[in-house]
Design a protein around this motif. Structure first.
Motif, PDB file in Angstrom:
ATOM      1  N   ALA A 170      44.108  42.871  35.386  1.00 30.36           N
ATOM      2  CA  ALA A 170      42.700  42.779  34.984  1.00 30.36           C
ATOM      3  C   ALA A 170      41.958  44.075  35.284  1.00 30.36           C
ATOM      4  O   ALA A 170      41.148  44.546  34.469  1.00 30.36           O
TER       5      ALA A 170
ATOM      6  N   GLU B 194      35.675  39.559  32.980  1.00 28.91           N
ATOM      7  CA  GLU B 194      36.575  38.714  33.767  1.00 28.91           C
ATOM      8  C   GLU B 194      36.129  38.697  35.227  1.00 28.91           C
ATOM      9  O   GLU B 194      35.685  39.703  35.768  1.00 28.91           O
TER      10      GLU B 194
ATOM     11  N   LEU C 202      42.432  36.745  40.825  1.00 31.55           N
ATOM     12  CA  LEU C 202      41.646  36.043  39.820  1.00 31.55           C
ATOM     13  C   LEU C 202      41.453  34.598  40.295  1.00 31.55           C
ATOM     14  O   LEU C 202      42.348  34.051  40.962  1.00 31.55           O
TER      15      LEU C 202
END
Length: 94
Positions: free
Chosen positions: A22, A73, A90
């Motif tokens: 990410a 994100e 995450l």
């Protein structure tokens, strides 16, 4: 630009594969997020979670920050209660 004040130790810094992917996709480094985290900028936490972190600073409990990357994100940073490790991950990897 002023120097960030380090409020606690990070310990060993680790990141999950998803967090690394990410960050790469967003073109961001972990360093900027870690500086925010260690200086008490908890990111996008609600008032209850911010109060919990302030208690955790005083009492030595786990610390959590949440940030949005440039891609939108969400990334979490968690420092363990004993300050032995800090993990970038995450929410889906928790």
């Amino acid at each position: 630009m002023s120097q960030a004040v380090q409020l606690f130790l990070l310990g060993q810094i680790v990141a999950t594969p998803g967090a690394l992917a990410a960050l790469e996709h967003a073109g961001q480094g972990a360093h900027e997020l870690l500086i925010r985290h260690v200086s008490g900028d908890w990111g996008e936490l609600d008032a209850d979670d911010r109060r919990e972190n302030e208690l955790s600073l005083r009492e030595g409990f786990r610390l959590l920050s949440a940030y949005h990357l440039t891609t939108g994100e969400k990334m979490w940073i968690i420092t363990e209660a004993d300050r032995s490790a800090t993990t970038l991950l995450l929410p889906s990897e928790y």
